[in-house]
Enzyme design. Structure first.
Site, PDB file in Angstrom:
ATOM      1  N   GLN A  72     -36.064 -21.570  -7.212  1.00 50.92           N
ATOM      2  CA  GLN A  72     -35.027 -21.059  -8.096  1.00 50.92           C
ATOM      3  C   GLN A  72     -35.249 -19.583  -8.351  1.00 50.92           C
ATOM      4  O   GLN A  72     -36.327 -19.174  -8.793  1.00 50.92           O
ATOM      5  CB  GLN A  72     -34.959 -21.792  -9.437  1.00 50.92           C
ATOM      6  CG  GLN A  72     -33.713 -21.324 -10.199  1.00 50.92           C
ATOM      7  CD  GLN A  72     -33.556 -21.900 -11.577  1.00 50.92           C
ATOM      8  OE1 GLN A  72     -34.391 -21.652 -12.440  1.00 50.92           O
ATOM      9  NE2 GLN A  72     -32.482 -22.645 -11.798  1.00 50.92           N
ATOM     10  N   CYS A 102     -29.976 -19.967 -17.693  1.00 52.02           N
ATOM     11  CA  CYS A 102     -30.970 -19.627 -18.708  1.00 52.02           C
ATOM     12  C   CYS A 102     -30.369 -18.672 -19.740  1.00 52.02           C
ATOM     13  O   CYS A 102     -29.784 -17.644 -19.377  1.00 52.02           O
ATOM     14  CB  CYS A 102     -32.190 -18.984 -18.063  1.00 52.02           C
ATOM     15  SG  CYS A 102     -33.491 -18.585 -19.251  1.00 52.02           S
ATOM     16  N   ASN A 213     -27.299 -32.204 -15.318  1.00 55.94           N
ATOM     17  CA  ASN A 213     -28.567 -31.958 -15.985  1.00 55.94           C
ATOM     18  C   ASN A 213     -28.300 -31.929 -17.483  1.00 55.94           C
ATOM     19  O   ASN A 213     -27.237 -31.532 -17.926  1.00 55.94           O
ATOM     20  CB  ASN A 213     -29.152 -30.620 -15.492  1.00 55.94           C
ATOM     21  CG  ASN A 213     -30.367 -30.170 -16.262  1.00 55.94           C
ATOM     22  OD1 ASN A 213     -30.451 -29.024 -16.686  1.00 55.94           O
ATOM     23  ND2 ASN A 213     -31.332 -31.034 -16.450  1.00 55.94           N
TER      24      ASN A 213
END
Length: 334
Positions: A72, A102, A213
């Site tokens: 990633q 993020c 997720n």
């Protein structure tokens, strides 16, 4: 264009994956996880392009046993991302994933992570630049929205623009991200989950590979998601209760292999630990990932306590792990 000899791109299975988690999913954890599941797709921690291109350490190091393995990346400069993707392919990674999820201030200051949802054209340019130089999959992990931009239309516009440049694989964290006012930890818990929105995305984009997720804590929940989607990514539960991985292959991937026991996991880790110690590493670099192996069982506290109190000491070796297991056996035999 670089070809990866480790795995056929068409057979890369994203049915179940372990989320990239900063400070947690390092190469020692990934080796440990692989002992319990042969099929789970593993992700590195997010690594920035700056670290790879200008850092002093080897930020692409991993164990060959970890495959299938995705790197990633954190970044927003297409040229730098392409350079890093090429390096990753040269090193044998099976996938490159771009972090668009993020929410931390540090990541925002670097103009990457979740804030990139507001710049789908830039994300598409980044994806295209990486795809031009490698033939391994280039994928995106993102949120369902950011701040007040959290409509379904906002999400589909992002998907439209990025998929137009050839990205066919998206993992959707089913929470929006608040870029101001919430910490990264709070962003994993406070914004409500919206699984239905991700299900709708798959219905509207049936040709895309859509994984989910966020909040997945059992394999039964994973099965429920897989009835609607192509993949499930598990985060904290796979770290804090790692033995859940021991049944992933059997329950989700139709494997006929026997479920490995916790004792056999420990035995399989000992040669790896010894090699790490011989190379100058410390025991707690590895055992910190094994703390939760007996989560929920009698003796789990004895295991955690002994490792926590002894693995960090100078000269600590595999005898600490063996003693911690013996403590469990002694406690449960009473």
């Amino acid at each position: 264009m670089l070809k990866n000899k480790n795995i056929d791109n068409l057979s890369l299975d994203r049915t179940f994956s372990i989320a990239p988690m900063l400070d947690w999913t390092d190469r020692h954890y990934r080796y440990f996880a692989r002992l319990m599941s042969a099929n789970a797709l593993l992700y590195t921690e997010m690594v920035t392009t700056g670290a790879i291109l200008h850092g002093r350490g080897d930020y692409l190091a991993y164990n060959q046993e970890e495959h299938p393995l995705a790197l990633q990346l954190g970044g927003s400069n297409p040229v730098d991302l392409a350079r890093c993707a090429k390096l990753a392919a040269e090193r044998g990674y099976d996938e490159v994933n771009l972090n668009v999820g993020c929410p931390s201030d540090r990541v925002q200051n670097g103009r990457f992570g979740a804030c990139l949802m507001a710049e789908p054209e830039l994300v598409a340019e980044c994806v295209d630049a990486m795809k031009q130089v490698v033939d391994i999959p280039v994928t995106v992990k993102t949120r369902i929205g950011i701040d007040e931009q959290d409509s379904y239309e906002f999400l589909t516009q992002f998907i439209d623009v990025v998929s137009a440049k050839g990205c066919t694989d998206f993992t959707i964290h089913a929470r929006k991200a608040w870029l101001q006012g919430l910490s990264p930890k709070e962003n994993r818990e406070i914004p409500p989950l919206d699984y239905v929105r991700v299900y709708q995305l798959k219905r509207d984009y049936p040709a895309l590979n859509i994984g989910i997720n966020g909040g997945v804590t059992t394999l039964e929940q994973a099965q429920t998601h897989l009835a609607q989607l192509d993949g499930v990514m598990m985060g904290r539960e796979a770290y804090q209760n790692p033995y859940i991985l021991a049944q992933v292959d059997q329950i989700l991937c139709s494997s006929q292999q026997a479920v490995i026991s916790r004792e056999d996991v420990i035995e399989a880790m000992l040669p790896y630990i010894e090699a790490h110690l011989q190379s100058g590493g410390r025991l707690n670099h590895i055992t910190r990932h094994m703390i939760g192996l007996f989560q929920g069982l009698p003796g789990a506290r004895a295991w955690r306590r002994y490792l926590s109190e002894n693995a960090h000491k100078n000269g600590a070796g595999i005898e600490v792990v063996k003693q911690a297991f013996q403590n469990i056996q002694a406690e449960t035999a009473v």
